[in-house]
Write a protein that holds these residues in place. Structure first.
Motif, short mmCIF file in Angstrom:
data_model
loop_
_atom_site.label_atom_id
_atom_site.label_comp_id
_atom_site.label_asym_id
_atom_site.label_seq_id
_atom_site.Cartn_x
_atom_site.Cartn_y
_atom_site.Cartn_z
N LYS A 1 11.79 6.97 -8.06
CA LYS A 1 10.97 6.82 -6.85
C LYS A 1 10.10 5.57 -6.94
O LYS A 1 9.93 4.84 -5.96
N MET A 2 9.55 5.31 -8.11
CA MET A 2 8.70 4.13 -8.29
C MET A 2 9.51 2.85 -8.13
O MET A 2 9.05 1.88 -7.50
N ALA B 1 2.07 6.76 -6.81
CA ALA B 1 1.05 7.73 -7.24
C ALA B 1 1.53 9.16 -7.00
O ALA B 1 1.33 10.04 -7.86
N GLU B 2 2.18 9.38 -5.86
CA GLU B 2 2.73 10.70 -5.56
C GLU B 2 3.78 11.11 -6.58
O GLU B 2 3.80 12.24 -7.06
N ALA B 3 4.68 10.18 -6.90
CA ALA B 3 5.75 10.47 -7.86
C ALA B 3 5.18 10.80 -9.24
O ALA B 3 5.62 11.74 -9.90
N ALA C 1 0.83 -1.21 0.00
CA ALA C 1 0.00 0.00 0.00
C ALA C 1 0.87 1.26 0.00
O ALA C 1 0.59 2.22 -0.72
N LYS C 2 1.93 1.23 0.79
CA LYS C 2 2.84 2.38 0.82
C LYS C 2 3.52 2.57 -0.53
O LYS C 2 3.68 3.70 -1.00
N ALA C 3 3.89 1.47 -1.18
CA ALA C 3 4.52 1.55 -2.50
C ALA C 3 3.55 2.16 -3.52
O ALA C 3 3.94 3.01 -4.33
N VAL C 4 2.31 1.73 -3.48
CA VAL C 4 1.31 2.27 -4.41
C VAL C 4 1.12 3.77 -4.17
O VAL C 4 1.05 4.56 -5.11
#
Length: 172
Positions: free
Chosen positions: A129-130, A83-85, A76-79
């Motif tokens: 970042k991704m 999305a932020e990046a 969830a944190k990765a997603v």
């Protein structure tokens, strides 16, 4: 958790049924896989073995649940990070296009080149970042798998020790 409770309850019924019929039988197959004569020592060892195995299975289930929870949080944190990046990159793209639109006609080519460079940098930053977010999530998944494997190995060890204790009690 439901499976653990079902296993514990089934073990309890099996143990109580075994304890009631132990006096009349001469051999018994335990729930941990050992066939032994049904003596008082064997029944006691069997009871202890069932309790130990149930505790080990419960611990294994807790470790698995905790590992799964960590893994879900990491994904969830990765997603969210991805999305932020992507959002930041798209904002930089929009800013670059706006700068091109505001540029004078004679400076438009320079502005477009500058905008393309700015967009490429934004894309690279977002990709980095991704990739880092995915790597963190994968690391947590590997750690979760390791924790689960160790817990399963500990449960197998407890089962083997329980079988050995039952055989030892039968040998007396």
């Amino acid at each position: 958790m439901n499976k653990v409770l079902a296993t514990l309850i089934a073990g309890l019924f099996a143990t109580s049924a075994f304890a009631q019929t132990a006096a009349t039988t001469t051999t018994s197959t335990t729930t941990v896989g050992v066939t032994t004569p049904a003596t008082k020592e064997v029944v006691k060892a069997h009871h202890e073995a069932v309790k130990d195995v149930a505790k080990a299975q419960e611990k294994e289930a807790k470790v698995a649940a905790k590992a799964d929870e960590k893994e879900i949080k990491a994904v969830a944190k990765a997603v969210e990070t991805k999305a932020e990046a992507k959002s930041k990159a798209l904002k930089k793209h929009a800013d670059a296009r706006e700068n091109v639109a505001e540029a004078d006609p004679e400076d438009r080519m320079k502005a477009e080149a500058k905008a393309e460079k700015k967009m490429a940098e934004a894309n690279l930053t977002a990709e980095k970042k991704m990739i880092k977010a995915d790597a963190k999530a994968e690391k947590v998944a590997v750690e979760s798998a390791k924790d689960k494997a160790i817990a399963a190995a500990k449960t197998a060890e407890v089962k083997a020790e329980a079988n050995a204790d039952i055989k030892k009690a039968a040998a007396k």
